[in-house]
Scaffold this active site. Structure first.
Site, short mmCIF file in Angstrom:
data_model
loop_
_atom_site.label_atom_id
_atom_site.label_comp_id
_atom_site.label_asym_id
_atom_site.label_seq_id
_atom_site.Cartn_x
_atom_site.Cartn_y
_atom_site.Cartn_z
N ASP A 188 3.48 -7.42 1.64
CA ASP A 188 2.63 -7.67 2.80
C ASP A 188 2.68 -9.11 3.27
O ASP A 188 2.76 -9.40 4.47
CB ASP A 188 1.18 -7.30 2.48
CG ASP A 188 1.00 -5.81 2.25
OD1 ASP A 188 1.82 -5.03 2.74
OD2 ASP A 188 0.02 -5.44 1.56
N LYS A 214 -5.18 -5.57 0.58
CA LYS A 214 -5.91 -4.30 0.47
C LYS A 214 -7.32 -4.48 1.02
O LYS A 214 -7.82 -5.61 1.12
CB LYS A 214 -5.98 -3.85 -1.00
CG LYS A 214 -4.64 -3.39 -1.56
CD LYS A 214 -4.09 -2.21 -0.80
CE LYS A 214 -2.75 -1.74 -1.33
NZ LYS A 214 -2.17 -0.68 -0.48
N GLU A 245 -0.26 -8.91 -2.04
CA GLU A 245 -0.56 -7.58 -1.53
C GLU A 245 -1.92 -7.64 -0.84
O GLU A 245 -2.85 -8.28 -1.35
CB GLU A 245 -0.60 -6.56 -2.68
CG GLU A 245 -0.83 -5.14 -2.26
CD GLU A 245 0.32 -4.53 -1.47
OE1 GLU A 245 0.13 -3.42 -0.93
OE2 GLU A 245 1.41 -5.15 -1.39
#
Length: 254
Positions: free
Chosen positions: A70, A103, A101
């Site tokens: 990401d 989230k 990452e």
């Protein structure tokens, strides 16, 4: 006039939260895409210009790919090439400083997923080449540690960090993270240290990340020939194919 740095970052943190929590409209990018882009814009805006930031795959000289990451913080100034194919970036493993990452919240499942992503990057083979410095040939230094972490908007599982089986030597170990609506954390001296106040989590995270990036210095020189050796056979095959399909006229200098 005196400006409080913490106040500036608190305002920035509020803006980040608002951006991440905005509701998606039909035919717009998904909320996850918007959140990822918010983090990438943040890094591009506030990191020193020596660092680039994108969503990308990481590739090594053997042609092995990582998972798609990401947020990749990488060197573009000293890197001889960054592949861009159909809008998707492929970054040489030697150029990478940090991977994250993104989230929506911190949970055991997301934490472990981020560890898998980190492992897919750190398992790649990185080359290193000697360089000339002040007219003297210096041996290539060992590729440095790649920082890895997770970035979220909310915290959900309070004991995520406490209950993890932590092994700092593992390829998937997460060094740092930030919950914009919670706390930031960083691995230090055998344990995770948490930020003291939720409203300062972004500032604490950013300062800790900057310090880690400074400690890494500049990425080492990559061994370009090893990348060339990896695809020269394919290139030769491509050249033969092009010649076979093309009519050439002999150039007459007269």
């Amino acid at each position: 006039m005196v400006v409080r740095l913490t106040e500036l970052f608190e305002n920035l943190q509020s803006q980040m939260v608002n951006m991440m929590e905005q509701k998606c409209i039909p035919h717009a990018p998904t909320k996850g895409d918007l959140t990822e882009e918010a983090w990438r814009v943040f890094f591009k805006t506030y990191l020193p210009k020596r660092y680039s930031c994108d969503k990308a795959f990481i590739i090594d000289h053997l042609g092995v790919l990582s998972d798609q990451i990401d947020v990749v913080i990488y060197d573009e100034h000293f890197s001889p090439f960054i592949f861009n194919r159909g809008g998707v970036k492929y970054i040489p493993a030697e150029s990478v400083y940090a991977v994250f990452e993104v989230k929506p919240y911190l949970s055991k499942e997301y934490f472990e997923y981020a560890q898998q992503k980190a492992c897919s990057v750190r398992c790649l083979k990185r080359t290193t080449a000697p360089v000339y410095c002040n007219g003297e040939l210096k041996q290539g230094r060992q590729p440095p540690h790649i920082i890895a972490g997770i970035l979220t908007t909310h915290k959900a599982w309070e004991n995520t960090l406490v209950e993890q089986k932590l092994d700092p030597t593992s390829e998937g170990f997460l060094d740092i993270g930030c919950c914009v609506n919670g706390k930031s954390w960083i691995w230090n001296d055998g344990q995770y240290l948490l930020s003291q106040h939720d409203k300062n989590s972004l500032l604490t995270f950013f300062m800790a990340l900057l310090e880690q990036l400074q400690q890494l210095g500049t990425v080492p020189a990559m061994e370009i020939r090893q990348y060339f050796d990896g695809f020269k056979e394919d290139t030769a095959e491509l050249g033969r194919s092009i010649i076979a399909q093309t009519d050439f006229d002999v150039f007459d200098s007269n």
